[in-house]
Design an enzyme around this catalytic site. Structure first.
Site, PDB file in Angstrom:
ATOM      1  N   ASP A 152      -7.268  -4.359  -5.007  1.00  0.00           N
ATOM      2  CA  ASP A 152      -6.691  -3.060  -4.462  1.00  0.00           C
ATOM      3  C   ASP A 152      -5.425  -2.605  -5.019  1.00  0.00           C
ATOM      4  O   ASP A 152      -5.350  -1.305  -5.110  1.00  0.00           O
ATOM      5  CB  ASP A 152      -6.636  -3.153  -2.707  1.00  0.00           C
ATOM      6  CG  ASP A 152      -7.644  -3.912  -2.212  1.00  0.00           C
ATOM      7  OD1 ASP A 152      -8.100  -5.101  -2.719  1.00  0.00           O
ATOM      8  OD2 ASP A 152      -8.215  -3.348  -0.948  1.00  0.00           O
ATOM      9  N   ASP A 168       0.937  -1.386  -0.103  1.00  0.00           N
ATOM     10  CA  ASP A 168      -0.039  -0.031  -0.160  1.00  0.00           C
ATOM     11  C   ASP A 168       0.804   1.235  -0.033  1.00  0.00           C
ATOM     12  O   ASP A 168       0.304   2.414   0.206  1.00  0.00           O
ATOM     13  CB  ASP A 168      -1.030  -0.110   1.143  1.00  0.00           C
ATOM     14  CG  ASP A 168      -2.092  -0.948   0.967  1.00  0.00           C
ATOM     15  OD1 ASP A 168      -2.769  -1.133  -0.088  1.00  0.00           O
ATOM     16  OD2 ASP A 168      -2.371  -1.831   1.821  1.00  0.00           O
TER      17      ASP A 168
END
Length: 415
Positions: free
Chosen positions: A183, A118
């Site tokens: 994601d 991330d």
């Protein structure tokens, strides 16, 4: 002559009457109203932070209504600093630029983070957004270093960037080898931009490989996407397709569909590969035609959740898709994706989703969902819902003013 006199008297009387009436201020237009609301909420939020003497990073609310602040290694740590940059873009008020710099630069060490994927969210929303707006040369170095860190998670045999470490936390109980979540498509922008900024094509090639393998392995026949695909590290074969945050392995988790639509649209921006735009449109078509999509286009947290219509909505998914739609409108002539985005944004700006000033923990939007299977962040505000909502407003503004798309840095890419 008498007629003219009567007309003259009537005209004078009308003027006099009008002069006696209280003046009504012109109602602000939609964008101005939204900016005023955002500024009001963020003024309260940042006053709390500044008075604390700490560089706090708000993510959501807990079950008691308290603001939850997160450390810099949390995957959402880039969204609030990013929102400060978007505030500056919307207002041109130096106050927001100064706060954006302060909160962004608190994340400096994230550029070395290698234990999850991330970093693209974290550095992309903060440093990259700031670099686009103000061009600080030191931000460029952070972006490229973060891309190097993200690239260490590339697994050549599978051709993908590994999302989670298979032996860490709750992920370690799933039996995965190389889990990749949808994601991760949102992190590829950092790699594409790192190639633009550095001239090193390695980042671009990794991003393309990941996008290609995701397009190949993450989608069902109806073009909805799985949340998790686990790859074998030895030969890159698919070991399983599952979910972690959706209702079931074969269900369509709403925010996952949003990540796919937005992520593949972004890939098209940097590559002009029609396959990516086609995939974004195919998944969008699934989203729009599913029988369980509400009329306001704000989805339930999962399209297959068993208690629809008595299931939580996810404003974060809707905000992300609205932002993507404004970009897609510039690529897909005649399809009027802007009208769809306007519909979503108008509903998000309504009383069902937009919080009153001073409420909702001073976040902009209500009614988002983090992870129902984990019992976390159910029907609460989330900082990434606010970020993508603001981003959508900026894209809407630019489209309506015939301004060039501003979410790029330099024009020429190195492939």
């Amino acid at each position: 002559m008498k007629i003219k006199n009567h007309l003259g008297i009537a005209a004078l009387a009308a003027v006099a009457l009008a002069a006696c009436q209280p003046k009504q201020e012109a109602k602000p237009d939609f964008l101005t109203e939204e900016i005023n609301n955002i500024v009001a909420q963020h003024t309260i939020q940042t006053d709390i932070i500044e008075k604390s003497g700490k560089c706090l990073n708000p993510r959501t609310l807990d079950t008691l209504g308290n603001i939850v602040y997160v450390p810099i290694d949390d995957w959402t740590s880039g969204f609030f600093p990013g929102s400060m940059w978007l505030d500056y873009d919307l207002t041109k008020d130096e106050k927001w630029k100064n706060l954006a710099e302060k909160y962004t630069e608190a994340l400096d060490s994230v550029k070395y983070l290698k234990w999850h994927h991330d970093v693209g969210f974290m550095i992309g929303c903060s440093y990259l957004t700031g670099y686009r707006l103000c061009g600080q040369p030191e931000y460029k170095d952070v972006i490229v270093e973060a891309a190097k860190s993200l690239s260490t998670r590339f697994r050549p045999n599978a051709g993908v960037i590994q999302s989670w470490d298979a032996d860490r936390g709750w992920q370690g109980k799933r039996g995965w080898e190389c889990p990749v979540i949808i994601d991760n498509m949102m992190n590829l922008e950092l790699l594409f931009e790192a190639t633009r900024l550095s001239g090193d094509s390695t980042f671009h090639k990794i991003a393309v490989s990941h996008a290609d393998q995701t397009m190949k392995n993450h989608f069902r026949a109806d073009n909805s996407c799985y949340h998790v695909v686990d790859y074998a590290l030895k030969d890159g074969s698919v070991r399983s397709r599952q979910t972690a945050q959706g209702y079931a392995h074969e269900s369509a988790w709403a925010r996952g569909q949003a990540w796919a639509i937005y992520g593949f649209t972004t890939c098209y921006r940097y590559t002009h590969d029609q396959r990516y735009l086609d995939q974004a449109e195919k998944t969008l078509n699934f989203y729009l035609t599913d029988k369980n999509l509400p009329k306001d286009l704000i989805p339930y947290w999962d399209f297959d959740a068993p208690k629809i219509p008595n299931e939580p909505r996810d404003a974060s998914a809707a905000a992300c898709i609205a932002s993507a739609l404004y970009e897609m409108d510039g690529y897909c002539q005649g399809k009027n994706y802007k009208a769809l985005a306007d519909t979503i944004v108008t509903h998000l700006a309504g009383p069902d989703y937009k919080a009153k000033v001073g409420e909702n923990g001073n976040f902009i939007l209500m009614h988002s969902v983090g992870s129902i299977p984990h019992g976390q962040e159910i029907d609460v505000p989330l900082n990434y819902a606010d970020y993508y909502y603001e981003e959508a407003l900026i894209r809407k503004r630019d489209l309506e003013n015939n301004q060039p798309f501003s979410f790029v840095t330099e024009k020429d890419s190195v492939q």
